[in-house]
Design a protein around this motif. Structure first.
Motif, PDB file in Angstrom:
ATOM      1  N   ASN A 221       0.830  -1.205   0.000  1.00  0.00           N
ATOM      2  CA  ASN A 221       0.000   0.000   0.000  1.00  0.00           C
ATOM      3  C   ASN A 221       0.867   1.259   0.000  1.00  0.00           C
ATOM      4  N   ARG A 222       1.843   1.294  -0.914  1.00  0.00           N
ATOM      5  CA  ARG A 222       2.800   2.393  -0.958  1.00  0.00           C
ATOM      6  C   ARG A 222       2.581   3.337  -2.140  1.00  0.00           C
ATOM      7  N   LEU A 223       1.465   3.186  -2.812  1.00  0.00           N
ATOM      8  CA  LEU A 223       1.131   4.096  -3.901  1.00  0.00           C
ATOM      9  C   LEU A 223       0.014   5.027  -3.472  1.00  0.00           C
ATOM     10  N   GLY A 224       0.194   6.313  -3.711  1.00  0.00           N
ATOM     11  CA  GLY A 224      -0.891   7.250  -3.491  1.00  0.00           C
ATOM     12  C   GLY A 224      -1.963   7.090  -4.544  1.00  0.00           C
ATOM     13  N   ALA A 225      -3.102   7.717  -4.317  1.00  0.00           N
ATOM     14  CA  ALA A 225      -4.236   7.535  -5.225  1.00  0.00           C
ATOM     15  C   ALA A 225      -3.918   7.982  -6.645  1.00  0.00           C
ATOM     16  N   LEU A 226      -3.287   9.146  -6.809  1.00  0.00           N
ATOM     17  CA  LEU A 226      -3.003   9.631  -8.158  1.00  0.00           C
ATOM     18  C   LEU A 226      -1.993   8.747  -8.872  1.00  0.00           C
ATOM     19  N   ALA A 227      -0.957   8.310  -8.159  1.00  0.00           N
ATOM     20  CA  ALA A 227       0.032   7.415  -8.775  1.00  0.00           C
ATOM     21  C   ALA A 227      -0.615   6.097  -9.189  1.00  0.00           C
ATOM     22  N   LEU A 228      -1.525   5.608  -8.366  1.00  0.00           N
ATOM     23  CA  LEU A 228      -2.230   4.369  -8.689  1.00  0.00           C
ATOM     24  C   LEU A 228      -3.062   4.538  -9.949  1.00  0.00           C
ATOM     25  N   LEU A 229      -3.862   5.596 -10.018  1.00  0.00           N
ATOM     26  CA  LEU A 229      -4.737   5.802 -11.164  1.00  0.00           C
ATOM     27  C   LEU A 229      -3.943   6.033 -12.448  1.00  0.00           C
ATOM     28  N   ARG A 230      -2.863   6.796 -12.349  1.00  0.00           N
ATOM     29  CA  ARG A 230      -2.086   7.106 -13.547  1.00  0.00           C
ATOM     30  C   ARG A 230      -1.333   5.899 -14.099  1.00  0.00           C
ATOM     31  N   ASN A 231      -1.096   4.905 -13.260  1.00  0.00           N
ATOM     32  CA  ASN A 231      -0.281   3.767 -13.688  1.00  0.00           C
ATOM     33  C   ASN A 231      -1.071   2.483 -13.903  1.00  0.00           C
ATOM     34  N   LEU A 232      -2.387   2.554 -13.887  1.00  0.00           N
ATOM     35  CA  LEU A 232      -3.187   1.348 -14.091  1.00  0.00           C
ATOM     36  C   LEU A 232      -2.894   0.693 -15.437  1.00  0.00           C
ATOM     37  N   ARG A 233      -2.747   1.493 -16.467  1.00  0.00           N
ATOM     38  CA  ARG A 233      -2.448   0.931 -17.787  1.00  0.00           C
ATOM     39  C   ARG A 233      -1.083   0.247 -17.771  1.00  0.00           C
ATOM     40  N   ASN A 234      -0.089   0.871 -17.108  1.00  0.00           N
ATOM     41  CA  ASN A 234       1.232   0.249 -17.023  1.00  0.00           C
ATOM     42  C   ASN A 234       1.178  -1.071 -16.267  1.00  0.00           C
ATOM     43  N   MET A 235       0.346  -1.128 -15.231  1.00  0.00           N
ATOM     44  CA  MET A 235       0.202  -2.369 -14.463  1.00  0.00           C
ATOM     45  C   MET A 235      -0.433  -3.457 -15.322  1.00  0.00           C
ATOM     46  N   GLN A 236      -1.406  -3.078 -16.110  1.00  0.00           N
ATOM     47  CA  GLN A 236      -2.064  -4.052 -16.983  1.00  0.00           C
ATOM     48  C   GLN A 236      -1.074  -4.615 -18.003  1.00  0.00           C
ATOM     49  N   VAL A 237      -0.265  -3.737 -18.601  1.00  0.00           N
ATOM     50  CA  VAL A 237       0.732  -4.168 -19.582  1.00  0.00           C
ATOM     51  C   VAL A 237       1.769  -5.088 -18.931  1.00  0.00           C
ATOM     52  N   ALA A 238       2.117  -4.799 -17.668  1.00  0.00           N
ATOM     53  CA  ALA A 238       3.125  -5.600 -16.964  1.00  0.00           C
ATOM     54  C   ALA A 238       2.577  -6.937 -16.478  1.00  0.00           C
ATOM     55  N   GLY A 239       1.274  -7.154 -16.579  1.00  0.00           N
ATOM     56  CA  GLY A 239       0.679  -8.416 -16.155  1.00  0.00           C
ATOM     57  C   GLY A 239       0.445  -8.526 -14.664  1.00  0.00           C
ATOM     58  N   VAL A 240       0.200  -7.392 -13.992  1.00  0.00           N
ATOM     59  CA  VAL A 240      -0.057  -7.397 -12.547  1.00  0.00           C
ATOM     60  C   VAL A 240      -1.331  -8.185 -12.247  1.00  0.00           C
ATOM     61  N   GLU A 241      -1.318  -8.933 -11.154  1.00  0.00           N
ATOM     62  CA  GLU A 241      -2.469  -9.724 -10.728  1.00  0.00           C
ATOM     63  C   GLU A 241      -3.675  -8.799 -10.520  1.00  0.00           C
ATOM     64  N   PRO A 242      -4.784  -9.004 -11.242  1.00  0.00           N
ATOM     65  CA  PRO A 242      -5.931  -8.107 -11.137  1.00  0.00           C
ATOM     66  C   PRO A 242      -6.486  -7.962  -9.719  1.00  0.00           C
ATOM     67  N   GLU A 243      -6.469  -9.033  -8.932  1.00  0.00           N
ATOM     68  CA  GLU A 243      -7.013  -8.939  -7.585  1.00  0.00           C
ATOM     69  C   GLU A 243      -6.227  -7.958  -6.720  1.00  0.00           C
ATOM     70  N   LEU A 244      -4.938  -7.832  -6.991  1.00  0.00           N
ATOM     71  CA  LEU A 244      -4.133  -6.841  -6.274  1.00  0.00           C
ATOM     72  C   LEU A 244      -4.574  -5.424  -6.634  1.00  0.00           C
ATOM     73  N   VAL A 245      -4.889  -5.214  -7.901  1.00  0.00           N
ATOM     74  CA  VAL A 245      -5.373  -3.905  -8.339  1.00  0.00           C
ATOM     75  C   VAL A 245      -6.710  -3.603  -7.679  1.00  0.00           C
ATOM     76  N   ARG A 246      -7.600  -4.586  -7.670  1.00  0.00           N
ATOM     77  CA  ARG A 246      -8.908  -4.387  -7.028  1.00  0.00           C
ATOM     78  C   ARG A 246      -8.743  -4.030  -5.564  1.00  0.00           C
TER      79      ARG A 246
END
Length: 441
Positions: A221-246
């Protein structure tokens, strides 16, 4: 020619000589009002749809000496603290430093508007944009006071290899450390030995595996809200586990995030739209209600499809739809319409469904605001227009108890004056501002 236009508008030469970009007669307003509209809605030095950023900066500089120093200082603080702008407040203070009538407030204003460590060096870059020159005593005093507020993490995060470095600021301002610990940190800054902060930027720059970086940041839980929202596409491209994003979207603090941020994030990560929407609703929970009946009129003309700035992927339409979503959740009774070449009623939807209904309500053509207002038959206690104000036609006086124009651009010649209450910029403060105006009345 630009300066000549500025002088004419300042002195009040009006009639039909001043026009919006699309040709409608524009209303001449005071220097203070012009300064507010230019500052509170601008992305400084970023291209706008109708005016380039350099013109906006020139206009701000020309207006500052025409407005009382205390008013300019208050505007700089409002722009930074309420509207969350970064460069425009710094430019205001730089222009204050040029004029003897304004210099006395430079130190305290500068110390107030510098809220990130990198703004120390950014202010110097603005100060020297017309050529290097000595810093005034007030500038040194204000920057020195601001410098003492930043800890080792903040200094290390923003100690970048730009034309002006943080160590340069330290030397030039002669700032004095408040404690022995701070003196040690500053010595590390000067020597280039400050430990690198473990941010996601640093970890990725070291070449760590992208998926592992994002997943560890989410789990901790080390990402602020804006950093999280701005990097969602990067996380998707990197193959991040969706449940972690949720999970991250459920627990991140979003109370200070505006709806248009979620709208932009969902455009780039549509597979997670339902989770993003729930986070958006969480950010709006607990909002005070705007009483009475509200009519909302949203500009969907072609210029609203422009980006908010040259480096941003967010559109003006994101800002407009975000304010619509905000009003849908906070207004006691609201009806929403769009206007471009025609006036169209929008179905009573919420969240991203409301965004889609607004965007697809009609073709994005010209800005026929006057026509839309003349055709409007709905009645309420207030009407709120969200627009960039570049109307083709003359805008009539409001037929409602209260009329508000929310400007999501920063063009010189606008239409929303006279009987209208003009609000510059987009912010959660828009609704609070309306409440305050009506409470005072």
């Amino acid at each position: 020619m630009r300066l000549n236009i500025l002088k004419l508008s300042h002195l009040g030469f009006s009639g039909t000589s001043l026009r919006t970009h699309e040709g409608a007669p524009a209303v001449v307003i005071s220097a203070e009002a012009q300064l507010r509209r230019s500052v509170l809605a601008c992305m400084l030095w970023e291209d706008q749809f109708y005016e380039d950023g350099k013109t906006i900066a020139e206009r701000i500089a020309a207006l500052v000496p025409q407005v009382e120093a205390v008013t300019v200082a208050a505007l700089a603080i409002e722009a930074r603290e309420r509207m969350k702008l970064r460069h425009a407040p710094l430019l205001l203070v730089r222009e204050m430093a040029r004029h003897a009538t304004h210099r006395g407030l430079v130190a305290e204003t500068l110390a107030r508007v510098i809220q990130r460590a990198d703004e120390l060096s950014e202010f110097l870059a603005i100060y020297w944009k017309d050529g290097r020159q000595p810093l005034s005593a007030q500038v040194k005093k204000g920057m020195a006071a601001a410098f003492t507020r930043f800890d080792a993490y903040a200094l290390a995060k923003y100690d970048r290899a730009g034309a002006v470095k943080l160590r340069d600021v330290l030397f030039l301002t002669h700032a004095k450390p408040l404690t022995a610990e701070q003196a040690f940190i500053w010595r590390q800054l000067v020597e280039g030995t400050l430990p690198s902060p473990e941010t996601w930027e640093v970890r990725l720059s070291r070449g760590e595996h992208k998926r592992e970086v994002w997943e560890s940041m989410l789990m901790e839980n080390r990402l602020g809200a804006l950093a999280l929202l701005r990097n969602l596409r990067n996380m998707q491209v990197a193959g991040v586990e969706p449940e972690l994003v949720r999970y991250a979207l459920e627990v991140v603090r979003v109370e200070r995030v505006l709806p248009f941020r979620f709208i932009a994030a969902a455009r780039h990560a549509p597979q997670w739209e339902s989770w993003i929407e729930q986070a958006m609703f969480a950010s709006l929970s607990g909002q005070k209600r705007l009483t009475g009946r509200t009519i909302l009129l949203v500009d969907v003309s072609g210029s609203m499809d422009a980006k908010l700035s040259g480096r941003s992927e967010m559109l003006r339409m994101d800002a407009a739809a975000g304010l619509a979503v905000l009003l849908r959740e906070t207004a006691e009774d609201v009806s929403i319409y769009t206007f471009s070449d025609a006036l169209r009623a929008v179905p009573a939807r919420r969240g991203f469904a409301l965004r889609d209904a607004i965007a697809h309500s009609q073709p994005h053509g010209s800005t026929q605001l006057g026509r839309a207002l003349n055709e409007m038959r709905d009645r309420g206690d207030r009407i709120i227009v969200i627009t960039d104000e570049q109307s083709y036609d003359r805008v009539p006086a409001s037929k409602y108890g209260r009329g508000y124009v929310v400007n999501v651009a920063s063009h010189r010649n606008g239409v929303g004056y006279g009987a209208w209450t003009h609000i510059d910029g987009w912010s959660e403060a828009v609704i609070e501002y309306i409440r305050s105006v009506e409470a005072d009345a």
